[in-house]
Design an enzyme around this catalytic site. Structure first.
Site, PDB file in Angstrom:
ATOM      1  N   PHE A   1      26.613  41.849  50.659  1.00  0.00           N
ATOM      2  CA  PHE A   1      26.161  41.352  49.352  1.00  0.00           C
ATOM      3  C   PHE A   1      25.271  40.139  49.571  1.00  0.00           C
ATOM      4  O   PHE A   1      25.687  39.157  50.184  1.00  0.00           O
ATOM      5  CB  PHE A   1      27.334  40.967  48.434  1.00  0.00           C
ATOM      6  CG  PHE A   1      26.861  40.546  47.065  1.00  0.00           C
ATOM      7  CD1 PHE A   1      26.553  41.494  46.094  1.00  0.00           C
ATOM      8  CD2 PHE A   1      26.675  39.208  46.759  1.00  0.00           C
ATOM      9  CE1 PHE A   1      26.078  41.111  44.841  1.00  0.00           C
ATOM     10  CE2 PHE A   1      26.202  38.815  45.507  1.00  0.00           C
ATOM     11  CZ  PHE A   1      25.909  39.777  44.552  1.00  0.00           C
TER      12      PHE A   1
ATOM     13  N   ASP B   1      23.816  34.826  56.522  1.00  0.00           N
ATOM     14  CA  ASP B   1      24.087  34.434  55.138  1.00  0.00           C
ATOM     15  C   ASP B   1      25.464  33.765  55.100  1.00  0.00           C
ATOM     16  O   ASP B   1      26.492  34.439  55.146  1.00  0.00           O
ATOM     17  CB  ASP B   1      24.037  35.694  54.266  1.00  0.00           C
ATOM     18  CG  ASP B   1      24.365  35.423  52.801  1.00  0.00           C
ATOM     19  OD1 ASP B   1      24.879  34.333  52.496  1.00  0.00           O
ATOM     20  OD2 ASP B   1      24.126  36.319  51.964  1.00  0.00           O
TER      21      ASP B   1
ATOM     22  N   LYS C   1      26.498  28.089  46.969  1.00  0.00           N
ATOM     23  CA  LYS C   1      27.876  27.928  46.498  1.00  0.00           C
ATOM     24  C   LYS C   1      28.485  26.540  46.727  1.00  0.00           C
ATOM     25  O   LYS C   1      28.260  25.634  45.945  1.00  0.00           O
ATOM     26  CB  LYS C   1      28.742  29.024  47.114  1.00  0.00           C
ATOM     27  CG  LYS C   1      28.492  30.414  46.496  1.00  0.00           C
ATOM     28  CD  LYS C   1      29.586  31.372  46.878  1.00  0.00           C
ATOM     29  CE  LYS C   1      29.385  32.779  46.350  1.00  0.00           C
ATOM     30  NZ  LYS C   1      29.744  32.958  44.969  1.00  0.00           N
TER      31      LYS C   1
HETATM   32  C1  LIG Z   1      27.246  36.116  50.763  1.00  0.00           C
HETATM   33  C2  LIG Z   1      26.540  35.903  49.462  1.00  0.00           C
HETATM   34  N1  LIG Z   1      25.213  35.814  49.443  1.00  0.00           N
HETATM   35  C3  LIG Z   1      24.547  35.613  48.302  1.00  0.00           C
HETATM   36  C4  LIG Z   1      25.194  35.509  47.096  1.00  0.00           C
HETATM   37  C5  LIG Z   1      24.426  35.286  45.836  1.00  0.00           C
HETATM   38  O1  LIG Z   1      24.575  33.972  45.432  1.00  0.00           O
HETATM   39  P1  LIG Z   1      24.240  33.531  43.930  1.00  0.00           P
HETATM   40  O2  LIG Z   1      25.247  34.168  43.058  1.00  0.00           O
HETATM   41  O3  LIG Z   1      24.329  32.036  43.968  1.00  0.00           O
HETATM   42  O4  LIG Z   1      22.854  33.998  43.641  1.00  0.00           O
HETATM   43  C6  LIG Z   1      26.587  35.584  47.066  1.00  0.00           C
HETATM   44  C7  LIG Z   1      27.312  35.504  45.795  1.00  0.00           C
HETATM   45  O5  LIG Z   1      28.430  35.893  45.670  1.00  0.00           O
HETATM   46  C8  LIG Z   1      27.273  35.794  48.285  1.00  0.00           C
HETATM   47  O6  LIG Z   1      28.601  35.904  48.307  1.00  0.00           O
END
Ligand SMILES: Cc1ncc(COP(=O)(O)O)c(C=O)c1O
Length: 407
Positions: free
Chosen positions: A138, A225, A254
């Protein structure tokens, strides 16, 4: 004549209906505790989905943010922003990387990482650059990041997807080696060190080390990520540090601002000069309020030894959960590290979200059957035991029900 059925009205009729929400409105919080508008209290096992690093109303963060709001909230990137340099240099110190770009969310950080990978490819003459991505990944909900995401539910209805992604299974180095041999357009490997939304799926240390070797051998960027698993959650600043490797590109968001919206792309020497003036930007990115939130979050994490706390309290929580659910055959596996914990059940368990809230505990359920805990890093051992004491009886009762009641 029967009275007409009362119309079912949403309590938020003017807000677009994009989330399945519980009928709870949270009003305020202190530490790892939350209160709703009816005065009910909840233990926060979710931390705003790994956002509230310092919990709620932290006595050092609140006055710092109040001070910053009074001084300056936003200024344009037409000018120097000293707080950006302060946060970037701290991120470089704790990651061993070289520089940072600031944005406002995880999706934006990942979108920027994808741009860096593509430009890196173009700069060395690859005109149709491709990025290796993962099953169950994700990365966000913009068109490019949902295309990189490995969940058909997130993609459905938004086709055509962005091209230029090659998908492989997690922890299978041979699959990546095969791509290396057969595809000359690959420029980067892009993955979460611990998949969050995909169900708390960990990459093995040897796998990450193998990817690092493959990226070096093929002149690819290793892009990790750490939006969900980074910033102290696993007991080190970044989850990849357990494998003793460094990425070339690391998107963050986050927990970096303890609740103030923020994102960052932190890059090493191989990626630091890929983007230049005019290649990338964002109006809000790097604003003084978000930067101050980041600077203070990292300072307080260090001052209060929250990395150590995430490791030790995470172990207490996991042990308490395992003890509380011992002998339950419906529990498939415990996964995760530090204060990022997943309990996979043998059936979909979305109903537990509401039942836990009714019992005074905030949790998440992801990938249909994985109970996910991402509490604030200030959680105490006693609070960890309280989480288990509330959650375990609910899970046991749920597993004792006929499977059909699961949702
Ligand atoms: C690993 C990861 N990358 C990217 C995102 C996307 O982040 P945002 O919701 O701040 O756009 C999330 C959100 O849950 C995530 O868990």
């Amino acid at each position: 004549m029967n009275a007409p059925e009362p119309a079912v009205t949403s309590p938020m009729p003017h807000v677009m209906n994009t989330y399945g929400r519980l009928p709870i409105a949270l009003a305020y919080g202190r530490g790892a505790w939350l209160w709703d508008t009816e005065g009910r209290r909840y233990l926060d096992g979710l931390g705003g989905i790994a956002v509230n690093t310092l919990g709620h109303g932290h006595p050092k963060l609140v006055p710092a943010l109040q001070d910053q709001v009074a001084k300056m909230i936003h200024c344009s990137n037409y000018y120097e922003v000293p707080l950006q340099e302060q946060l970037a240099s701290k991120l470089c110190e704790v990651s061993g990387l070289s520089s940072a770009f600031f944005c406002n969310s995880g999706m934006e950080a990942n979108e920027g990482a994808i741009k860096i990978a593509r430009k890196f490819g173009h700069d060395k003459g690859i005109n149709r650059p491709e990025i290796i991505v993962y099953e169950k990944a994700f990365h966000g909900r913009s068109i490019a990041t949902l295309s990189a995401t490995g969940n058909p539910k997130v993609q459905k209805g938004f086709e055509p997807l962005v091209e230029g992604f090659v998908r492989v299974p997690l922890n299978d180095l041979a699959a990546v080696e095969h791509v290396a041999k057969t595809n000359q357009n690959v420029v980067a490997v892009f993955l979460e060190v611990i998949q969050g939304e995909g169900g708390i799926n960990q990459t093995r240390a040897e796998y990450l080390q193998g990817l690092r070797r493959l990226c070096d051998a093929n002149d690819w960027l290793l892009m990790l990520d750490e939006v969900q698993c980074g910033l102290g959650r696993t007991g080190k600043w970044f989850a990849h540090q357990w494998a003793g490797i460094k990425p070339d590109v690391m998107p963050l968001a986050k927990g970096l601002g303890s609740g103030v919206p923020i994102g960052a792309i932190v890059v090493g020497p191989k990626a630091k000069d890929v983007l230049g003036p005019g290649n990338h930007g964002t109006t809000f990115g790097g604003n003084p309020l978000a930067m101050r939130a980041g600077v203070e979050t990292l300072r307080i994490v260090e001052e209060e030894k929250l990395l150590e706390n995430a490791a030790t309290v995470g172990a207490v929580l996991r042990e308490a959960l395992q003890a509380g659910l011992a002998g339950e055959s419906g529990v498939v596996e415990y996964r995760g590290q530090g204060l990022m914990i997943g309990i996979e059940l043998d059936r979909p368990c979305g109903v537990l979200l509401g039942r836990a809230a009714d019992a005074g505990l905030m949790i998440s359920v992801t990938a249909d059957r994985v109970i996910r805990l991402l509490p604030p890093l200030i959680l105490t051992a006693d609070e960890a035991r309280q989480i288990a004491a509330i959650l375990c009886p609910l899970v046991k009762a749920f597993l004792a029900e006929p499977v059909a009641s699961a949702k």
